[in-house]
Design a protein around this motif. Structure first.
Motif: not given
Length: 126
Positions: A16, A18, A79, A81, A83
């Protein structure tokens, strides 16, 4: 609006990251904001977008269920994110904005956007 993307790096598949997009120079909530990416030898493509209020989110099919875009207008920041990263996610990621002043943005093509930041490189190894 001036945009600065950060947070890129190198990760292994399944990991992951960010990403951050910091904005300045105008009223941030006047803008819809999105992320695009460009892999070597390929055209720049849409990844995810978020409306000026954060109430509407748009995702490319290739990242649905894995990436999540969000924003904090009080911090002038968006942002991304990411994953379950895959090697095919390797690209330079760009933050971009379109001045909408409360109107919906329904088309997320490169030519629809007003402002672009410098990209941040994401490398996913297998």
């Amino acid at each position: 609006v001036q945009l600065q993307a950060s947070g890129g790096g190198s990760v292994q598949a399944g990991g992951s990251l960010r990403l951050f997009c910091a904005a300045s120079g105008s009223i941030f909530s006047d803008n819809a904001v999105g992320w695009f990416r460009q892999a070597p030898g390929k055209e720049r493509e849409f990844v995810a977008g978020i409306s000026w209020s954060g109430s509407k989110i748009y995702n490319a099919d290739s990242v649905k269920g894995r990436f999540a875009i969000s924003r904090d207008n009080a911090k002038n920041t968006v942002y991304l994110q990411m994953n379950s990263l895959k090697p095919e996610d390797t690209a330079v990621y760009y933050c971009t904005a379109k001045t909408v002043r409360g109107l919906p943005l329904t088309s997320w093509s490169v030519h629809d956007m007003d402002d672009w930041g410098k990209g941040t490189l994401v490398t996913v190894s297998s």
